[in-house]
Design a protein around this motif. Structure first.
Motif, PDB file in Angstrom:
ATOM      1  N   MET A   1      14.734 162.805  28.323  1.00  0.00           N
ATOM      2  CA  MET A   1      14.760 161.398  27.975  1.00  0.00           C
ATOM      3  C   MET A   1      13.593 160.716  28.694  1.00  0.00           C
ATOM      4  O   MET A   1      13.410 160.885  29.882  1.00  0.00           O
ATOM      5  CB  MET A   1      16.088 160.795  28.410  1.00  0.00           C
ATOM      6  CG  MET A   1      16.219 159.345  28.090  1.00  0.00           C
ATOM      7  SD  MET A   1      17.802 158.551  28.513  1.00  0.00           S
ATOM      8  CE  MET A   1      18.873 159.831  29.034  1.00  0.00           C
ATOM      9  N   ASN A   2      12.812 159.941  27.950  1.00  0.00           N
ATOM     10  CA  ASN A   2      11.696 159.244  28.570  1.00  0.00           C
ATOM     11  C   ASN A   2      11.874 157.726  28.455  1.00  0.00           C
ATOM     12  O   ASN A   2      12.814 157.240  27.833  1.00  0.00           O
ATOM     13  CB  ASN A   2      10.360 159.697  27.974  1.00  0.00           C
ATOM     14  CG  ASN A   2      10.249 159.402  26.492  1.00  0.00           C
ATOM     15  OD1 ASN A   2      10.885 158.475  25.980  1.00  0.00           O
ATOM     16  ND2 ASN A   2       9.440 160.170  25.796  1.00  0.00           N
ATOM     17  N   GLU A   3      10.954 157.000  29.060  1.00  0.00           N
ATOM     18  CA  GLU A   3      11.045 155.538  29.090  1.00  0.00           C
ATOM     19  C   GLU A   3      11.047 154.936  27.690  1.00  0.00           C
ATOM     20  O   GLU A   3      11.783 153.984  27.413  1.00  0.00           O
ATOM     21  CB  GLU A   3       9.878 154.989  29.912  1.00  0.00           C
ATOM     22  CG  GLU A   3       9.876 153.491  30.049  1.00  0.00           C
ATOM     23  CD  GLU A   3       8.739 152.981  30.909  1.00  0.00           C
ATOM     24  OE1 GLU A   3       8.207 151.901  30.590  1.00  0.00           O
ATOM     25  OE2 GLU A   3       8.387 153.634  31.917  1.00  0.00           O
ATOM     26  N   LYS A   4      10.225 155.468  26.800  1.00  0.00           N
ATOM     27  CA  LYS A   4      10.146 154.920  25.436  1.00  0.00           C
ATOM     28  C   LYS A   4      11.484 155.055  24.703  1.00  0.00           C
ATOM     29  O   LYS A   4      11.879 154.160  23.950  1.00  0.00           O
ATOM     30  CB  LYS A   4       9.038 155.607  24.630  1.00  0.00           C
ATOM     31  CG  LYS A   4       7.660 155.195  25.068  1.00  0.00           C
ATOM     32  CD  LYS A   4       7.416 153.745  24.729  1.00  0.00           C
ATOM     33  CE  LYS A   4       6.063 153.294  25.200  1.00  0.00           C
ATOM     34  NZ  LYS A   4       5.923 151.849  25.189  1.00  0.00           N
ATOM     35  N   VAL A  47      13.829 142.745  31.952  1.00  0.00           N
ATOM     36  CA  VAL A  47      14.218 144.142  32.136  1.00  0.00           C
ATOM     37  C   VAL A  47      12.976 145.005  32.322  1.00  0.00           C
ATOM     38  O   VAL A  47      12.059 144.968  31.506  1.00  0.00           O
ATOM     39  CB  VAL A  47      15.040 144.667  30.935  1.00  0.00           C
ATOM     40  CG1 VAL A  47      15.346 146.149  31.102  1.00  0.00           C
ATOM     41  CG2 VAL A  47      16.335 143.876  30.771  1.00  0.00           C
ATOM     42  N   GLU A  48      12.983 145.758  33.402  1.00  0.00           N
ATOM     43  CA  GLU A  48      11.964 146.775  33.657  1.00  0.00           C
ATOM     44  C   GLU A  48      12.573 148.121  33.275  1.00  0.00           C
ATOM     45  O   GLU A  48      13.678 148.444  33.711  1.00  0.00           O
ATOM     46  CB  GLU A  48      11.555 146.772  35.133  1.00  0.00           C
ATOM     47  CG  GLU A  48      10.589 147.863  35.521  1.00  0.00           C
ATOM     48  CD  GLU A  48       9.255 147.785  34.800  1.00  0.00           C
ATOM     49  OE1 GLU A  48       8.674 148.846  34.513  1.00  0.00           O
ATOM     50  OE2 GLU A  48       8.774 146.664  34.518  1.00  0.00           O
ATOM     51  N   LEU A  49      11.870 148.864  32.454  1.00  0.00           N
ATOM     52  CA  LEU A  49      12.359 150.161  32.008  1.00  0.00           C
ATOM     53  C   LEU A  49      11.608 151.274  32.727  1.00  0.00           C
ATOM     54  O   LEU A  49      10.384 151.186  32.919  1.00  0.00           O
ATOM     55  CB  LEU A  49      12.197 150.290  30.500  1.00  0.00           C
ATOM     56  CG  LEU A  49      13.057 149.270  29.760  1.00  0.00           C
ATOM     57  CD1 LEU A  49      12.376 148.788  28.521  1.00  0.00           C
ATOM     58  CD2 LEU A  49      14.414 149.832  29.476  1.00  0.00           C
ATOM     59  N   LYS A  50      12.350 152.299  33.114  1.00  0.00           N
ATOM     60  CA  LYS A  50      11.772 153.441  33.813  1.00  0.00           C
ATOM     61  C   LYS A  50      12.362 154.722  33.248  1.00  0.00           C
ATOM     62  O   LYS A  50      13.485 154.732  32.737  1.00  0.00           O
ATOM     63  CB  LYS A  50      12.086 153.384  35.320  1.00  0.00           C
ATOM     64  CG  LYS A  50      11.369 152.281  36.053  1.00  0.00           C
ATOM     65  CD  LYS A  50       9.891 152.559  36.085  1.00  0.00           C
ATOM     66  CE  LYS A  50       9.086 151.487  36.731  1.00  0.00           C
ATOM     67  NZ  LYS A  50       7.647 151.687  36.524  1.00  0.00           N
ATOM     68  N   ILE A  59       4.031 146.529  43.239  1.00  0.00           N
ATOM     69  CA  ILE A  59       3.713 145.248  42.588  1.00  0.00           C
ATOM     70  C   ILE A  59       4.845 144.811  41.673  1.00  0.00           C
ATOM     71  O   ILE A  59       5.143 143.623  41.547  1.00  0.00           O
ATOM     72  CB  ILE A  59       2.354 145.290  41.834  1.00  0.00           C
ATOM     73  CG1 ILE A  59       1.987 143.908  41.281  1.00  0.00           C
ATOM     74  CG2 ILE A  59       2.380 146.307  40.706  1.00  0.00           C
ATOM     75  CD1 ILE A  59       1.688 142.871  42.297  1.00  0.00           C
ATOM     76  N   GLN A  60       5.504 145.769  41.024  1.00  0.00           N
ATOM     77  CA  GLN A  60       6.632 145.433  40.159  1.00  0.00           C
ATOM     78  C   GLN A  60       7.808 144.916  40.979  1.00  0.00           C
ATOM     79  O   GLN A  60       8.475 143.963  40.580  1.00  0.00           O
ATOM     80  CB  GLN A  60       7.048 146.653  39.335  1.00  0.00           C
ATOM     81  CG  GLN A  60       6.010 147.063  38.312  1.00  0.00           C
ATOM     82  CD  GLN A  60       6.380 148.353  37.613  1.00  0.00           C
ATOM     83  OE1 GLN A  60       6.784 149.326  38.247  1.00  0.00           O
ATOM     84  NE2 GLN A  60       6.233 148.363  36.295  1.00  0.00           N
ATOM     85  N   VAL A  76      16.557 146.723  36.350  1.00  0.00           N
ATOM     86  CA  VAL A  76      15.805 147.957  36.144  1.00  0.00           C
ATOM     87  C   VAL A  76      16.758 148.925  35.466  1.00  0.00           C
ATOM     88  O   VAL A  76      17.854 149.182  35.970  1.00  0.00           O
ATOM     89  CB  VAL A  76      15.293 148.551  37.469  1.00  0.00           C
ATOM     90  CG1 VAL A  76      14.581 149.883  37.216  1.00  0.00           C
ATOM     91  CG2 VAL A  76      14.364 147.574  38.172  1.00  0.00           C
ATOM     92  N   ILE A  77      16.363 149.432  34.315  1.00  0.00           N
ATOM     93  CA  ILE A  77      17.175 150.396  33.567  1.00  0.00           C
ATOM     94  C   ILE A  77      16.418 151.712  33.519  1.00  0.00           C
ATOM     95  O   ILE A  77      15.273 151.752  33.065  1.00  0.00           O
ATOM     96  CB  ILE A  77      17.464 149.878  32.143  1.00  0.00           C
ATOM     97  CG1 ILE A  77      18.318 148.618  32.199  1.00  0.00           C
ATOM     98  CG2 ILE A  77      18.140 150.975  31.304  1.00  0.00           C
ATOM     99  CD1 ILE A  77      18.609 148.000  30.832  1.00  0.00           C
TER     100      ILE A  77
END
Length: 94
Positions: A1-4, A47-50, A59-60, A76-77
């Motif tokens: 599973m990736n960020e996209k 929402v920040e996705l990782k 910085i984030q 952060v998800i």
């Protein structure tokens, strides 16, 4: 599973709930979260996705803290299992 993949699942679930999930870009301001989550009634969160087990860059982290200090919800998800709970919290269902 990736960020996209996680990002696509987030946008799909937000749309199912009647909201919008636009990409957030801010030229000249590095480190902003990836997406805005918008729901009826003026509900808004960033929402920040990782990818799984990845952490935000320094910085984030600073940018997210600035947004929180302004009173915004910031999440952060990093896995699809988090999506439902985060959206419930944004919508005040928790």
């Amino acid at each position: 599973m990736n960020e996209k993949y996680i990002e696509k699942r987030l946008t799909t679930e937000v749309k199912k709930r009647g909201g919008m999930c636009p990409k957030f870009v801010s030229p000249g301001l590095a480190g902003v979260p990836d997406r805005l989550v918008l729901f009826k009634g003026g509900l808004l969160a960033f929402v920040e996705l990782k990818a799984p087990n990845q952490k935000p860059r320094p910085i984030q982290v600073r940018r997210m803290e600035q947004l929180r200090q302004l009173g915004f919800k910031v999440y952060v998800i990093d896995n699809v299992e988090m999506i439902g709970g985060v959206l419930d919290e944004i919508q005040g269902q928790m």
